[in-house]
Scaffold this motif. Sequence first.
Motif, mmCIF file in Angstrom:
data_model
loop_
_atom_site.group_PDB
_atom_site.id
_atom_site.type_symbol
_atom_site.label_atom_id
_atom_site.label_comp_id
_atom_site.label_asym_id
_atom_site.label_seq_id
_atom_site.Cartn_x
_atom_site.Cartn_y
_atom_site.Cartn_z
ATOM 1 N N ARG A 185 -6.502 -3.658 7.368
ATOM 2 C CA ARG A 185 -5.559 -2.538 7.488
ATOM 3 C C ARG A 185 -5.757 -1.510 6.377
ATOM 4 N NH1 ARG A 185 -0.306 -2.188 5.379
ATOM 5 N NH2 ARG A 185 -0.320 -4.421 4.899
ATOM 6 N N ALA A 188 -9.080 0.419 6.797
ATOM 7 C CA ALA A 188 -9.021 1.378 7.906
ATOM 8 C C ALA A 188 -8.228 2.614 7.518
ATOM 9 C CB ALA A 188 -8.410 0.706 9.135
ATOM 10 N N THR A 189 -7.105 2.422 6.827
ATOM 11 C CA THR A 189 -6.299 3.557 6.382
ATOM 12 C C THR A 189 -7.079 4.430 5.401
ATOM 13 O OG1 THR A 189 -4.250 2.296 6.678
ATOM 14 C CG2 THR A 189 -4.151 4.222 5.225
ATOM 15 N N ARG A 191 -10.320 4.789 5.136
ATOM 16 C CA ARG A 191 -11.406 5.493 5.818
ATOM 17 C C ARG A 191 -10.897 6.672 6.631
ATOM 18 N NH1 ARG A 191 -14.189 1.181 9.233
ATOM 19 N NH2 ARG A 191 -15.368 3.010 9.956
ATOM 20 N N GLN A 192 -9.683 6.585 7.133
ATOM 21 C CA GLN A 192 -9.117 7.710 7.880
ATOM 22 C C GLN A 192 -9.010 8.958 7.005
ATOM 23 O OE1 GLN A 192 -5.371 6.365 9.467
ATOM 24 N NE2 GLN A 192 -6.323 5.132 11.078
ATOM 25 N N THR A 193 -8.730 8.779 5.735
ATOM 26 C CA THR A 193 -8.661 9.912 4.809
ATOM 27 C C THR A 193 -10.049 10.343 4.362
ATOM 28 O OG1 THR A 193 -6.494 9.210 3.997
ATOM 29 C CG2 THR A 193 -7.757 10.697 2.577
ATOM 30 N N GLU A 195 -13.282 9.809 5.591
ATOM 31 C CA GLU A 195 -14.371 10.215 6.484
ATOM 32 C C GLU A 195 -14.367 11.708 6.833
ATOM 33 O OE1 GLU A 195 -14.325 7.366 9.654
ATOM 34 O OE2 GLU A 195 -15.243 5.792 8.392
ATOM 35 N N PRO A 196 -13.196 12.347 7.048
ATOM 36 C CA PRO A 196 -13.248 13.785 7.316
ATOM 37 C C PRO A 196 -13.640 14.631 6.100
ATOM 38 C CG PRO A 196 -11.199 12.810 8.123
ATOM 39 C CD PRO A 196 -11.844 11.803 7.235
#
Length: 344
Positions: A185, A188-189, A191-193, A195-196
């Motif tokens: 968890r 994943a959180t 990487r959401q920040t 990767e963009p």
Amino acid sequence: MQPDLHYGLPGQAPRFDSAGAARLAREMYGLDASASALPSERDQNFLLATSAGRYVLKIANAAEHRAVLEAQNAAMAHVADRVAFCPRVLPTIAGDTIGIAPGSGHLARLVTYLDGLPLAEAGARTTALLESLGRAVGRLDRALEDFDHPAIHRDFHWDLANAAPVIARHLPLVLDGGDRQLVRRVSATARQTIEPLQAAFRRSAVHHDANDWNVLVSSPEVVGIIDFGDMVHSWTVADPAVAVAYAMLDGSDPLATAAAIVRGYHAEHPLRDEEVVAVFPLATLRLCVSACVAAWQQQQRPDDEYLAVSQGAIRRTLPVLAAIPPQMAEQTLRSACGLGPSRC
């Protein structure tokens, strides 16, 4: 690009005892020394004590490429006249900066010993000390900014730019189901920040391992950053993120810790907007990588206590970090850098 040696390393670690290390010091460096073992993830390190002073003997894993050691030596030489807090390589009797241990084939090096207490054992981590850590990492990154070597362009399991495949590969080996779900968890959180934003990250040579055992302090300042073994050409922002990750472990106020380090770093080596946003999630991602790599390494070497040195603290700290809203972390670090609202 050099391949990742992660899978060949455990079975090829050197196995010298203190007497053998002292013999190497005498034969290769002409030192009459007593030797005592120091902790290491995949190599062997020995503290050598002589009548003239102390040194560190580093004996490499048999799977380590010579070119990687040459890159580390070159990096230490490159920063030597710019920062005073990194080790320097000393030559063998024959004048070589990398020697071959007689009878074993392992590559060996001798480096200067730096006084100081590991941050992990230094007690209270004051704001001044944490800012000093950030400044030291920033100065080191500034010194490395114009350094490069072919061998640091490598596929390396500790490289934060490789975090996603490393976590995917080793997460199933995390034995506790709750820990495994937490790492899944949190990573994943993060990487959401990240990767963009990652296309905007600078790339450079980075030390990549300013953990609390590789940072030496003499209150209230950082006086040493040691062990260039995890050097890689990667995201520059990975260096402050790694320092933040380990300094936050078991801390009472992880955001204040992160802010102090980032403030010090930014003063020495200013971060881009996107990098400021990424520091905190990259720090949490590093702890997830550590949990996964440690699970794999402990499966290979269950009796090696050093491999678990940070894991209890990581298990205790990750839930605390996961509860911090990403926007709060971002604004705290932006304020620490004296920056206004995010442009990302």
